[in-house]
Write a protein that holds these residues in place. Structure first.
Motif, PDB file in Angstrom:
ATOM      1  N   UNK A 124      94.598  16.341 102.891  1.00  0.00           N
ATOM      2  CA  UNK A 124      95.731  16.045 102.337  1.00  0.00           C
ATOM      3  C   UNK A 124      95.925  17.171 100.987  1.00  0.00           C
ATOM      4  N   UNK A 125      95.153  17.851 100.983  1.00  0.00           N
ATOM      5  CA  UNK A 125      95.218  18.739  99.725  1.00  0.00           C
ATOM      6  C   UNK A 125      95.155  20.180 100.355  1.00  0.00           C
ATOM      7  N   UNK A 126      94.314  20.473 101.378  1.00  0.00           N
ATOM      8  CA  UNK A 126      94.450  21.845 101.981  1.00  0.00           C
ATOM      9  C   UNK A 126      95.064  21.643 103.470  1.00  0.00           C
ATOM     10  N   UNK A 127      95.056  20.376 103.919  1.00  0.00           N
ATOM     11  CA  UNK A 127      95.365  20.231 105.316  1.00  0.00           C
ATOM     12  C   UNK A 127      96.072  18.718 105.439  1.00  0.00           C
ATOM     13  N   UNK A 164     100.925  26.918 110.731  1.00  0.00           N
ATOM     14  CA  UNK A 164     102.035  25.766 110.479  1.00  0.00           C
ATOM     15  C   UNK A 164     101.432  24.549 111.198  1.00  0.00           C
ATOM     16  N   UNK A 165     102.219  23.600 110.921  1.00  0.00           N
ATOM     17  CA  UNK A 165     101.585  22.044 111.612  1.00  0.00           C
ATOM     18  C   UNK A 165     102.779  21.653 112.608  1.00  0.00           C
ATOM     19  N   UNK A 166     102.473  20.985 113.497  1.00  0.00           N
ATOM     20  CA  UNK A 166     103.228  20.124 114.555  1.00  0.00           C
ATOM     21  C   UNK A 166     103.090  18.659 114.311  1.00  0.00           C
ATOM     22  N   UNK A 167     103.936  17.963 114.479  1.00  0.00           N
ATOM     23  CA  UNK A 167     104.052  16.488 114.590  1.00  0.00           C
ATOM     24  C   UNK A 167     104.616  15.911 116.023  1.00  0.00           C
ATOM     25  N   UNK A 168     103.752  14.860 116.400  1.00  0.00           N
ATOM     26  CA  UNK A 168     104.144  14.330 117.844  1.00  0.00           C
ATOM     27  C   UNK A 168     105.390  13.691 117.822  1.00  0.00           C
ATOM     28  N   UNK A 169     105.964  13.160 116.889  1.00  0.00           N
ATOM     29  CA  UNK A 169     107.493  12.601 116.965  1.00  0.00           C
ATOM     30  C   UNK A 169     107.767  12.507 115.610  1.00  0.00           C
ATOM     31  N   UNK A 194     103.423  24.454 105.393  1.00  0.00           N
ATOM     32  CA  UNK A 194     102.894  24.226 104.174  1.00  0.00           C
ATOM     33  C   UNK A 194     102.929  25.231 103.226  1.00  0.00           C
ATOM     34  N   UNK A 195     103.747  25.572 102.348  1.00  0.00           N
ATOM     35  CA  UNK A 195     103.669  26.764 101.427  1.00  0.00           C
ATOM     36  C   UNK A 195     102.699  26.150 100.406  1.00  0.00           C
ATOM     37  N   UNK A 196     102.764  25.018  99.988  1.00  0.00           N
ATOM     38  CA  UNK A 196     101.713  24.612  98.974  1.00  0.00           C
ATOM     39  C   UNK A 196     101.904  22.947  98.900  1.00  0.00           C
ATOM     40  N   UNK A 197     100.747  22.582  99.508  1.00  0.00           N
ATOM     41  CA  UNK A 197     100.485  20.910  99.834  1.00  0.00           C
ATOM     42  C   UNK A 197     100.440  20.542  98.382  1.00  0.00           C
ATOM     43  N   UNK A 198      99.747  20.667  97.426  1.00  0.00           N
ATOM     44  CA  UNK A 198      99.609  20.174  96.263  1.00  0.00           C
ATOM     45  C   UNK A 198     100.863  19.699  95.330  1.00  0.00           C
ATOM     46  N   UNK A 199     101.778  20.784  95.362  1.00  0.00           N
ATOM     47  CA  UNK A 199     103.195  20.766  94.742  1.00  0.00           C
ATOM     48  C   UNK A 199     104.185  20.352  95.850  1.00  0.00           C
ATOM     49  N   UNK A 200     103.811  19.965  97.116  1.00  0.00           N
ATOM     50  CA  UNK A 200     104.868  19.181  97.963  1.00  0.00           C
ATOM     51  C   UNK A 200     105.934  20.599  98.305  1.00  0.00           C
ATOM     52  N   UNK A 201     105.473  21.617  98.507  1.00  0.00           N
ATOM     53  CA  UNK A 201     106.230  22.707  98.854  1.00  0.00           C
ATOM     54  C   UNK A 201     106.169  22.997 100.365  1.00  0.00           C
ATOM     55  N   UNK A 202     107.136  22.723 100.907  1.00  0.00           N
ATOM     56  CA  UNK A 202     107.290  22.922 102.496  1.00  0.00           C
ATOM     57  C   UNK A 202     108.500  23.402 103.014  1.00  0.00           C
ATOM     58  N   UNK A 203     108.610  23.990 104.049  1.00  0.00           N
ATOM     59  CA  UNK A 203     109.725  24.409 104.769  1.00  0.00           C
ATOM     60  C   UNK A 203     109.663  24.026 106.263  1.00  0.00           C
ATOM     61  N   UNK A 204     110.840  24.023 106.947  1.00  0.00           N
ATOM     62  CA  UNK A 204     110.588  23.149 108.175  1.00  0.00           C
ATOM     63  C   UNK A 204     111.666  24.086 109.087  1.00  0.00           C
ATOM     64  N   UNK A 219     114.085  18.110 110.032  1.00  0.00           N
ATOM     65  CA  UNK A 219     113.090  17.789 109.043  1.00  0.00           C
ATOM     66  C   UNK A 219     113.712  18.155 107.609  1.00  0.00           C
ATOM     67  N   UNK A 220     113.893  17.526 106.855  1.00  0.00           N
ATOM     68  CA  UNK A 220     114.690  17.677 105.365  1.00  0.00           C
ATOM     69  C   UNK A 220     113.703  17.707 104.360  1.00  0.00           C
ATOM     70  N   UNK A 221     112.640  16.980 104.464  1.00  0.00           N
ATOM     71  CA  UNK A 221     111.850  16.742 103.276  1.00  0.00           C
ATOM     72  C   UNK A 221     110.522  16.108 103.463  1.00  0.00           C
ATOM     73  N   UNK A 222     109.343  16.437 102.722  1.00  0.00           N
ATOM     74  CA  UNK A 222     108.049  15.670 103.030  1.00  0.00           C
ATOM     75  C   UNK A 222     107.376  15.921 101.595  1.00  0.00           C
ATOM     76  N   UNK A 223     106.728  14.660 101.199  1.00  0.00           N
ATOM     77  CA  UNK A 223     105.870  14.410 100.189  1.00  0.00           C
ATOM     78  C   UNK A 223     104.773  13.723 100.523  1.00  0.00           C
ATOM     79  N   UNK A 224     103.460  14.478 100.033  1.00  0.00           N
ATOM     80  CA  UNK A 224     102.129  14.023 100.365  1.00  0.00           C
ATOM     81  C   UNK A 224     101.243  13.468  98.974  1.00  0.00           C
ATOM     82  N   UNK A 225     100.915  12.504  99.359  1.00  0.00           N
ATOM     83  CA  UNK A 225      99.902  11.870  98.342  1.00  0.00           C
ATOM     84  C   UNK A 225      98.644  11.682  98.858  1.00  0.00           C
TER      85      UNK A 225
END
Length: 256
Positions: A124-127, A164-169, A194-204, A219-225
């Motif tokens: 959840x930092x690099x992947x 890029x990443x895919x999600x099942x649902x 995932x443009x930059x996971x640590x800064x929660x920068x994503x495009x969809x 998908x409109x937003x994503x935050x990773x902790x």
């Protein structure tokens, strides 16, 4: 008296004829039946679901198939539920369904299944790869009963060949598990860049659709902790004919 006796006589004769008819039918219907068939049974042994790390080796934990006391052969087929595989491929993360079928000498079938989950757990930092439980709200609330929409098992995130990443649902299992409508009502194909996971920068990129209801979803937003091992994803959906829904999907990574 003579009239009553005749009537009674006719009734007795009719009853005798009817009784003879039914006895004959019963004898004919059961004639020649002397063989017993033992219906097949299947017992799926070992872990179910069975977890295998990506690149690992699948070893069948065991299946027993019998017709009576006689062990019989069985066949095995595999299906990747979210990524389309027709064999169990441990190099590709997915949830696989193994189906076992045994047939006795009279053509009667028995079947059993095993779920095999091929996984890779990101940091959840690099992947963001992993197996997740899901708690999902629609328009700010859980469905009814709320327990059906919390701690859903499982939602999967995998890494595509292009990075890029895919999600099942993308709806986090709202319809598949919460409403118990099954895999025919998922929203697959979500692409997460995932443009930059640590800064929660994503495009969809791309627009999704629900396989059961249709419509257009994004998908409109994503935050990773990485500390709590949680991902919060928001998704909008214009459902047919013209109803707007928003989903908030909280994914908790399963430590595997």
């Amino acid at each position: 008296m003579g009239l009553n006796f005749n009537i009674m006589k006719k009734v007795i004769i009719a009853l005798l004829i009817t009784s003879t008819f039914f006895v004959a039918c019963t004898t004919d219907d059961s004639g020649g039946v002397s063989r017993v068939t033992y219906f097949p049974t299947i017992n799926v042994l070992g872990d179910n679901p069975l977890f295998i790390p990506q690149g690992g080796t699948f070893t069948e934990p065991g299946v027993e198939a019998f017709a009576g006391d006689t062990e019989i052969d069985f066949t095995t087929t595999a299906k990747g539920l979210y990524r389309g595989g027709t064999t169990l491929d441990t190099s590709i993360t997915d949830e696989y369904l193994l189906s076992y079928t045994a047939t006795n000498s009279d053509g009667f079938d028995a079947s059993g299944t095993r779920k095999v989950i091929v996984y890779k757990t990101g940091d959840l930092v690099t992947s963001i790869e992993g197996v997740y439980t899901s708690s999902v709200k629609r328009n700010g609330v859980y469905g009814n009963p709320a327990s059906n929409y919390q701690n859903i098992k499982y939602i999967y995130i995998w890494k595509n060949a292009d990075g890029t990443y895919g999600i099942s649902d993308a709806f986090g299992g709202w319809y598949q598990y919460g409403r118990a409508l099954g895999i025919g009502y998922i929203t697959p194909g979500g692409t997460i860049n995932a443009v930059n996971i640590p800064t929660n920068t994503f495009t969809f990129p791309g627009t999704l659709t629900n396989t059961g209801f249709g419509g257009a979803a994004n998908i409109t937003g994503m935050t990773v902790d990485p500390v709590t091992k949680k991902i919060v994803m928001t998704v909008s959906w214009l459902a047919p004919p013209a109803t707007n829904y928003s989903f908030e999907v909280t994914l908790t990574q399963v430590p595997l």
